[in-house]
Design an enzyme around this catalytic site. Structure first.
Site, PDB file in Angstrom:
ATOM      1  N   PRO A 172      77.634  34.360  45.955  1.00 45.41           N
ATOM      2  CA  PRO A 172      76.646  33.287  45.982  1.00 45.41           C
ATOM      3  C   PRO A 172      76.260  32.934  47.421  1.00 45.41           C
ATOM      4  O   PRO A 172      77.116  32.737  48.272  1.00 45.41           O
ATOM      5  CB  PRO A 172      77.367  32.130  45.300  1.00 45.41           C
ATOM      6  CG  PRO A 172      78.424  32.766  44.465  1.00 45.41           C
ATOM      7  CD  PRO A 172      78.854  33.973  45.245  1.00 45.41           C
ATOM      8  N   GLU A 173      74.950  32.891  47.671  1.00 43.58           N
ATOM      9  CA  GLU A 173      74.455  32.506  48.988  1.00 43.58           C
ATOM     10  C   GLU A 173      73.853  31.108  48.880  1.00 43.58           C
ATOM     11  O   GLU A 173      73.955  30.462  47.835  1.00 43.58           O
ATOM     12  CB  GLU A 173      73.455  33.550  49.479  1.00 43.58           C
ATOM     13  CG  GLU A 173      74.062  34.953  49.520  1.00 43.58           C
ATOM     14  CD  GLU A 173      73.113  36.029  50.025  1.00 43.58           C
ATOM     15  OE1 GLU A 173      72.196  35.707  50.801  1.00 43.58           O
ATOM     16  OE2 GLU A 173      73.295  37.201  49.631  1.00 43.58           O
ATOM     17  N   LYS A 208      77.142  27.501  52.417  1.00 43.45           N
ATOM     18  CA  LYS A 208      77.593  28.014  51.121  1.00 43.45           C
ATOM     19  C   LYS A 208      78.712  27.166  50.518  1.00 43.45           C
ATOM     20  O   LYS A 208      79.310  27.547  49.512  1.00 43.45           O
ATOM     21  CB  LYS A 208      78.075  29.455  51.276  1.00 43.45           C
ATOM     22  CG  LYS A 208      77.040  30.414  51.843  1.00 43.45           C
ATOM     23  CD  LYS A 208      77.639  31.802  52.021  1.00 43.45           C
ATOM     24  CE  LYS A 208      76.700  32.740  52.736  1.00 43.45           C
ATOM     25  NZ  LYS A 208      77.280  34.088  52.934  1.00 43.45           N
ATOM     26  N   HIS A 219      90.577  33.954  33.463  1.00 45.88           N
ATOM     27  CA  HIS A 219      89.972  33.848  34.788  1.00 45.88           C
ATOM     28  C   HIS A 219      89.659  32.403  35.181  1.00 45.88           C
ATOM     29  O   HIS A 219      89.097  32.167  36.241  1.00 45.88           O
ATOM     30  CB  HIS A 219      88.694  34.675  34.853  1.00 45.88           C
ATOM     31  CG  HIS A 219      88.915  36.139  34.639  1.00 45.88           C
ATOM     32  ND1 HIS A 219      89.784  36.880  35.415  1.00 45.88           N
ATOM     33  CD2 HIS A 219      88.391  37.004  33.724  1.00 45.88           C
ATOM     34  CE1 HIS A 219      89.785  38.136  35.000  1.00 45.88           C
ATOM     35  NE2 HIS A 219      88.949  38.232  33.970  1.00 45.88           N
ATOM     36  N   ARG A 260      88.018  37.307  40.835  1.00 48.17           N
ATOM     37  CA  ARG A 260      88.737  37.932  41.946  1.00 48.17           C
ATOM     38  C   ARG A 260      89.650  36.956  42.693  1.00 48.17           C
ATOM     39  O   ARG A 260      90.344  37.350  43.628  1.00 48.17           O
ATOM     40  CB  ARG A 260      87.733  38.569  42.903  1.00 48.17           C
ATOM     41  CG  ARG A 260      86.874  39.621  42.207  1.00 48.17           C
ATOM     42  CD  ARG A 260      85.866  40.277  43.105  1.00 48.17           C
ATOM     43  NE  ARG A 260      86.508  41.140  44.090  1.00 48.17           N
ATOM     44  CZ  ARG A 260      85.828  41.902  44.959  1.00 48.17           C
ATOM     45  NH1 ARG A 260      84.513  41.881  44.963  1.00 48.17           N
ATOM     46  NH2 ARG A 260      86.471  42.668  45.812  1.00 48.17           N
ATOM     47  N   ARG A 314      78.511  46.410  55.572  1.00 49.44           N
ATOM     48  CA  ARG A 314      77.724  45.743  54.539  1.00 49.44           C
ATOM     49  C   ARG A 314      76.585  46.636  54.059  1.00 49.44           C
ATOM     50  O   ARG A 314      75.856  47.225  54.868  1.00 49.44           O
ATOM     51  CB  ARG A 314      77.134  44.421  55.066  1.00 49.44           C
ATOM     52  CG  ARG A 314      78.159  43.449  55.608  1.00 49.44           C
ATOM     53  CD  ARG A 314      79.248  43.099  54.588  1.00 49.44           C
ATOM     54  NE  ARG A 314      78.712  42.495  53.382  1.00 49.44           N
ATOM     55  CZ  ARG A 314      78.507  41.177  53.241  1.00 49.44           C
ATOM     56  NH1 ARG A 314      78.788  40.348  54.233  1.00 49.44           N
ATOM     57  NH2 ARG A 314      78.032  40.702  52.107  1.00 49.44           N
TER      58      ARG A 314
END
Length: 270
Positions: free
Chosen positions: A2-3, A58, A91, A110, A257
């Site tokens: 997410p940005e 962020k 999760h 994650r 990247r």
């Protein structure tokens, strides 16, 4: 990951659902999700009411009666508001149980995301937020130029450096370079003062467009079931052909990247 536009979408969405809710209980199912003392986090926030949600770059900041906590979603963090009777999935690592029988659950496949108790009055001046650069809306072209004009790093990497200008991640960095017609491997030292001002303006424009569309759904982003639409406007990221010249889009790694760009339209010049 997410940005800024995705995190802003989460902020706006959650404000519609959880402002005014009292935290009756906090259940932590994975201690490492909390930065600092988990017991202090739980004890401090239990019984308080969520009053507002702020955002810096962020980071989300949940404002309560006496305290606040920061949340960084990292790669795949999500929040879901559910009925407390809904079974926990594997999760979901933290639950804020509200007095009305609903729960705000933090889900992270994650487990990279982090939450941290912070001072309600000074969180912008304290770590970790005090290390962040300005968002594009507040960025001073002279200050940004001073940070990049001596650097040999690629402009793509400098756009990702949150201490220079915060909120931009990999997807939007690719889109910004394309809109600028700039090779993403161009060293920062080759970016002129004029181009630096243009870089800030383009960054602001693209992020604003993405916010209006609710961000992008690439990878696993969603905001309590609300998914973004900006992915339909992506010009270069994950694309096969350039929308300007119809040439093939190149994908290569730039300092680790994944980077998409058009070799014909994006030239390595300041």
């Amino acid at each position: 990951m997410p940005e800024l536009p995705e995190v802003e979408t989460v902020r706006r969405t959650l404000k519609n659902f959880i402002i005014g809710k009292e935290i009756r209980e906090i259940r932590v199912h994975y201690d490492k999700i909390i930065t600092g003392d988990t017991q202090n986090f739980v004890a401090s926030l239990t019984g308080q009411t969520i009053r507002d949600i702020d955002r810096v770059g962020k980071y989300l900041i949940f404002i309560l009666d006496r305290d606040a906590f920061i949340s960084h979603l990292r790669m795949e963090g999500k929040y879901h508001l559910v009925d407390a009777s809904k079974p926990l999935n594997k999760h979901e690592h933290l639950s804020f149980v509200f007095s009305d029988g609903t729960e705000l659950r933090y889900q992270d496949t994650r487990k990279f995301g982090r939450l941290e108790l912070v001072n309600k009055e000074t969180y912008r001046q304290d770590l970790p937020l005090c290390k962040l650069g300005s968002e594009p809306w507040d960025a001073d072209p002279k200050a940004i130029y001073a940070k990049i004009h001596k650097s040999s790093l690629p402009i793509k990497s400098l756009l990702l450096d949150q201490t220079i200008m915060t909120g931009i991640g990999n997807i939007y960095a690719n889109e910004i370079c394309f809109r600028m017609k700039m090779d993403p491997t161009t060293p920062g030292r080759r970016i002129s003062k004029k181009r630096t001002a243009e870089l800030i303006a383009v960054s602001k424009e693209i992020l604003e467009q993405a916010i209006v569309q609710g961000g992008t759904t690439i990878h696993s982003f969603d905001a309590n079931g609300i998914t973004g639409l900006f992915q339909v406007q992506l010009q270069v990221h994950t694309q096969k052909f350039c929308p300007v010249c119809n040439g093939a889009i190149t994908k290569e790694m730039v300092r680790g990247r994944g980077t998409y760009y058009c070799q014909a339209c994006q030239k390595k010049k300041g």
